[in-house]
Design an enzyme around this catalytic site. Structure first.
Site, mmCIF file in Angstrom:
data_model
loop_
_atom_site.group_PDB
_atom_site.id
_atom_site.type_symbol
_atom_site.label_atom_id
_atom_site.label_comp_id
_atom_site.label_asym_id
_atom_site.label_seq_id
_atom_site.Cartn_x
_atom_site.Cartn_y
_atom_site.Cartn_z
ATOM 1 N N LYS A 1 0.989 -1.107 -0.028
ATOM 2 C CA LYS A 1 -0.114 -0.035 -0.127
ATOM 3 C C LYS A 1 0.869 1.194 -0.187
ATOM 4 O O LYS A 1 2.007 1.317 0.371
ATOM 5 C CB LYS A 1 -0.799 -0.105 1.236
ATOM 6 C CG LYS A 1 -2.106 -0.826 0.935
ATOM 7 C CD LYS A 1 -3.305 -0.878 1.950
ATOM 8 C CE LYS A 1 -4.551 -1.623 1.574
ATOM 9 N NZ LYS A 1 -5.640 -1.735 2.583
ATOM 10 N N ARG B 1 -3.567 -10.500 4.825
ATOM 11 C CA ARG B 1 -4.098 -10.270 3.418
ATOM 12 C C ARG B 1 -2.853 -9.607 2.641
ATOM 13 O O ARG B 1 -2.643 -8.567 2.578
ATOM 14 C CB ARG B 1 -5.367 -9.289 3.233
ATOM 15 C CG ARG B 1 -5.944 -9.420 1.897
ATOM 16 C CD ARG B 1 -7.087 -8.130 2.079
ATOM 17 N NE ARG B 1 -7.625 -8.083 0.499
ATOM 18 C CZ ARG B 1 -7.346 -7.229 -0.285
ATOM 19 N NH1 ARG B 1 -5.987 -6.596 0.145
ATOM 20 N NH2 ARG B 1 -7.776 -7.204 -1.532
HETATM 21 C C1 7PM Z 1 -6.988 -0.095 -5.120
HETATM 22 C C2 7PM Z 1 -6.980 0.338 -3.809
HETATM 23 C C3 7PM Z 1 -7.032 -1.507 -5.177
HETATM 24 C C4 7PM Z 1 -7.195 -0.358 -2.833
HETATM 25 C C5 7PM Z 1 -6.968 -2.326 -4.062
HETATM 26 C C6 7PM Z 1 -7.021 -1.858 -2.907
HETATM 27 C C7 7PM Z 1 -8.400 -4.360 2.275
HETATM 28 C C8 7PM Z 1 -9.085 -5.152 1.762
HETATM 29 C C9 7PM Z 1 -8.466 -4.294 0.096
HETATM 30 C C10 7PM Z 1 -8.087 -4.463 3.433
HETATM 31 C C11 7PM Z 1 -9.563 -5.908 3.774
HETATM 32 C C12 7PM Z 1 -5.592 -3.350 -1.608
HETATM 33 C C13 7PM Z 1 -6.996 -2.527 -1.455
HETATM 34 N N1 7PM Z 1 -7.758 -3.833 1.152
HETATM 35 N N2 7PM Z 1 -9.798 -5.985 2.502
HETATM 36 N N3 7PM Z 1 -9.361 -5.013 0.359
HETATM 37 N N4 7PM Z 1 -8.596 -5.154 4.359
HETATM 38 N N5 7PM Z 1 -10.212 -6.692 4.943
HETATM 39 O O1 7PM Z 1 -4.829 -2.499 -1.667
HETATM 40 O O2 7PM Z 1 -6.826 -3.615 4.035
HETATM 41 O O3 7PM Z 1 -5.636 -4.572 -1.746
HETATM 42 S S1 7PM Z 1 -8.451 -3.610 -1.524
#
Ligand code: 7PM
Length: 277
Positions: free
Chosen positions: A222, A256
């Site tokens: 991230k 995750r």
């Molecule tokens: C764009 C922006 C693509 C953000 C993907 C993301 C989480 C999640 C995501 C988390 C849980 C990413 C995110 N992040 N589910 N789904 N916890 N429970 O960086 O932090 O993967 S999507």
């Protein structure tokens, strides 16, 4: 004891588990190749399982800031065939990264074992749909919505606000008939938080743990890792692992991540050191 049942499989949540990220958004697939999206998804899934993932987290909605919202039909078309194909071929737990009630209902029918909702079942009908499935749910904190969440971020106390929000969602789940033993909490790293907020949440993971729920952490690659290290997304593995290790030490057990094998190995060492066997 600390077992939780995810559809047809149970996991001991006193030990660490890795959730491998499987994006099925169109921009996550190269088009024009000989692989179909489904073949690509299954190939990635098989690798993550061989690398030691306990969950495959299937997501069909891009929550990237500014991403255009996906229709229910489009999300169903992306997610459901992948859930079905994975459950037909592999003995693993499919987690579905969705806020859409009909996706929850249909995924559960196809064998999904966990509902992972970045909107903590706030969408109309989501509490009822999730309760109907009987599946465990991961409740994540997000400030605002994906399109606006990073716009102006300020908290009186990020720890107090995130804790109060998650406890309110726990109460809403219980009122809808979801037992608290079915709930996993997630502070939502990067979802409406500045770098200092994210660092505070990570440094105080132990306080969330004291609420008595299993914790899931999602910080893989991230922006906060990039902000600290000044590196692009493809160079964020070491930072991701350090941050995840910091939360393991404070009681987080579900991670995750994109990079399954490095985390499985790192977490096995952390677990063995803790056990001294
Ligand atoms: C764009 C922006 C693509 C953000 C993907 C993301 C989480 C999640 C995501 C988390 C849980 C990413 C995110 N992040 N589910 N789904 N916890 N429970 O960086 O932090 O993967 S999507």
């Amino acid at each position: 004891m600390s077992f939780m049942t995810f559809g047809d499989k149970s996991l001991d949540l006193s030990r660490p588990h890795v959730m491998g990220i499987l994006n099925v958004t169109p921009d996550s697939f190269s088009d024009g190749g000989s692989y179909s999206s489904l073949d690509d998804a299954l190939t990635q899934t098989e690798k993550m399982i061989l690398d030691g993932a306990s969950f495959i987290d299937v997501g069909g909605e891009s929550t990237r800031p500014g991403a255009k919202p996906v229709t229910i039909e489009e999300e169903m078309n992306r997610v459901l065939p992948v859930v079905e194909a994975i459950k037909a071929r592999f003995d693993t737990i499919v987690s579905v990264d969705t806020s859409t009630p009909s996706v929850m209902t249909e995924s559960a029918r196809l064998g999904a074992g966990l509902l992972n909702d970045v909107r903590a079942l706030e969408r109309e009908g989501a509490l009822q749909a999730a309760a109907q499935t009987g599946l465990p749910v991961c409740l994540m904190h997000m400030r605002g919505s994906p399109s606006t969440m990073q716009d102006d971020v300020s908290y009186d106390s990020v720890m107090e606000e995130v804790t109060a929000y998650l406890m309110a969602r726990v109460a809403a789940c219980e009122a809808a008939g979801i037992d608290r033993s079915q709930l996993i909490l997630d502070p939502g790293i990067g979802f409406g938080k500045s770098l200092p907020h994210n660092l505070t949440l990570l440094n105080h993971t132990a306080e969330f743990k004291r609420k008595g729920f299993p914790l899931l952490i999602g910080l893989s690659r991230k922006t906060m890792i990039g902000d600290v290290l000044g590196v692009p997304v493809d160079e964020r593995l070491y930072g991701t692992m350090g941050a995840n290790a910091a939360t393991y030490s404070q009681g987080a057990r579900l991670f995750r991540v994109h990079d399954v094998k490095p985390h499985v190995d790192m977490l096995e060492l952390m677990y063995r050191i803790e056990r001294e066997v």
